[in-house]
Scaffold this active site. Structure first.
Site, PDB file in Angstrom:
ATOM      1  N   ASP A 114       0.863  -1.180   0.000  1.00 42.30           N
ATOM      2  CA  ASP A 114       0.000   0.000   0.000  1.00 42.30           C
ATOM      3  C   ASP A 114       0.896   1.226   0.000  1.00 42.30           C
ATOM      4  OD1 ASP A 114      -1.719   2.216   0.906  1.00 42.30           O
ATOM      5  OD2 ASP A 114      -3.203   0.639   1.216  1.00 42.30           O
ATOM      6  N   ILE A 115       0.602   2.154  -0.873  1.00 36.73           N
ATOM      7  CA  ILE A 115       1.441   3.335  -1.053  1.00 36.73           C
ATOM      8  C   ILE A 115       1.291   4.345   0.111  1.00 36.73           C
ATOM      9  CG2 ILE A 115      -0.114   4.819  -2.414  1.00 36.73           C
ATOM     10  CD1 ILE A 115       3.441   3.917  -3.458  1.00 36.73           C
ATOM     11  N   GLU A 137     -12.268   3.521  -1.481  1.00 35.84           N
ATOM     12  CA  GLU A 137     -11.491   4.434  -2.323  1.00 35.84           C
ATOM     13  C   GLU A 137     -11.254   3.851  -3.718  1.00 35.84           C
ATOM     14  OE1 GLU A 137      -6.942   5.825  -2.298  1.00 35.84           O
ATOM     15  OE2 GLU A 137      -7.854   5.889  -0.312  1.00 35.84           O
ATOM     16  N   HIS A 160     -10.025  -5.685  -2.629  1.00 37.82           N
ATOM     17  CA  HIS A 160      -8.687  -5.887  -2.064  1.00 37.82           C
ATOM     18  C   HIS A 160      -8.776  -6.145  -0.566  1.00 37.82           C
ATOM     19  CE1 HIS A 160      -9.583  -1.549  -2.232  1.00 37.82           C
ATOM     20  NE2 HIS A 160      -8.955  -1.441  -1.070  1.00 37.82           N
TER      21      HIS A 160
HETATM   22  P1  AMP Z   1      -9.795   1.468   0.248  1.00 36.77           P
HETATM   23  O1  AMP Z   1     -10.395   1.380  -1.152  1.00 36.77           O
HETATM   24  O2  AMP Z   1     -10.583   2.380   1.128  1.00 36.77           O
HETATM   25  O3  AMP Z   1      -9.576   0.110   0.865  1.00 36.77           O
HETATM   26  O4  AMP Z   1      -8.371   2.161   0.115  1.00 36.77           O
HETATM   27  C1  AMP Z   1      -7.556   1.926  -1.009  1.00 36.77           C
HETATM   28  C2  AMP Z   1      -6.124   1.748  -0.573  1.00 36.77           C
HETATM   29  O5  AMP Z   1      -5.346   1.620  -1.765  1.00 36.77           O
HETATM   30  C3  AMP Z   1      -5.537   2.928   0.219  1.00 36.77           C
HETATM   31  O6  AMP Z   1      -4.965   2.424   1.415  1.00 36.77           O
HETATM   32  C4  AMP Z   1      -4.499   3.518  -0.724  1.00 36.77           C
HETATM   33  O7  AMP Z   1      -3.359   3.996  -0.055  1.00 36.77           O
HETATM   34  C5  AMP Z   1      -4.154   2.338  -1.615  1.00 36.77           C
HETATM   35  N1  AMP Z   1      -3.702   2.722  -2.947  1.00 36.77           N
HETATM   36  C6  AMP Z   1      -4.331   3.540  -3.819  1.00 36.77           C
HETATM   37  N2  AMP Z   1      -3.628   3.655  -4.958  1.00 36.77           N
HETATM   38  C7  AMP Z   1      -2.525   2.886  -4.799  1.00 36.77           C
HETATM   39  C8  AMP Z   1      -1.394   2.586  -5.615  1.00 36.77           C
HETATM   40  N3  AMP Z   1      -1.257   3.098  -6.854  1.00 36.77           N
HETATM   41  N4  AMP Z   1      -0.443   1.750  -5.133  1.00 36.77           N
HETATM   42  C9  AMP Z   1      -0.570   1.234  -3.880  1.00 36.77           C
HETATM   43  N5  AMP Z   1      -1.613   1.460  -3.068  1.00 36.77           N
HETATM   44  C10 AMP Z   1      -2.566   2.283  -3.515  1.00 36.77           C
END
Ligand code: AMP
Length: 131
Positions: A29-30, A88, A93
């Site tokens: 996770d970024i 988000e 995931h």
């Molecule tokens: P959620 O959909 O609420 O579970 O959150 C999405 C997660 O994906 C968040 O913790 C972000 O930091 C992560 N995220 C979003 N874009 C990326 C990316 N390009 N690479 C890694 N993690 C990501």
């Protein structure tokens, strides 16, 4: 249009890969809650985790178990916590987060600021435990 996570799987967007098989992909996770915070995704694009087929959820959980075991070895912690949010990114995931205490799972916590070198090192440490 493909989700950002499908574009990661396709290699169009870079990621810090931890593990992969035919069906699933794991990467850091970024915006991590802790060092080792990893996302596990199905390569098949489905938004809502609970819309996945039963067999996919079962196989994804087995894959996540292997990754979680490697995370715990690479980043000693009390337990690896698991969460499904998906508010988000519309691509199912599982979050795997090394926990020292319950508060490490609070998604409202400030996220760690890591350098690309940090991320590379963390991903390599976890991958090494899967080898
Ligand atoms: P959620 O959909 O609420 O579970 O959150 C999405 C997660 O994906 C968040 O913790 C972000 O930091 C992560 N995220 C979003 N874009 C990326 C990316 N390009 N690479 C890694 N993690 C990501």
């Amino acid at each position: 249009m493909a989700t950002i996570f499908s574009r990661i799987v396709a290699g169009e967007i870079p990621s810090y890969k931890v593990a992969e098989n035919e069906e699933f992909y794991a990467f850091l996770d970024i915006n991590p809650l802790a060092k080792g915070h990893t996302l596990v995704i199905p390569k098949r694009e489905v938004d809502y985790f609970f819309d996945l087929e039963d067999s996919e959820i079962a196989a994804m959980q087995v894959f996540a178990k292997k990754v979680a075991t490697a995370i715990k070895k690479a980043f000693p912690c009390v337990k690896v916590g698991q969460a499904v949010l998906g508010l988000e990114v519309p691509h199912a995931h599982i979050h795997l987060v090394p926990m020292q205490s319950e508060k490490d799972m609070l998604f409202t916590n400030p996220k760690l600021q890591l350098t690309p070198e940090d991320f590379k090192e963390i991903a390599a440490k976890i991958s090494a435990q899967l080898a």
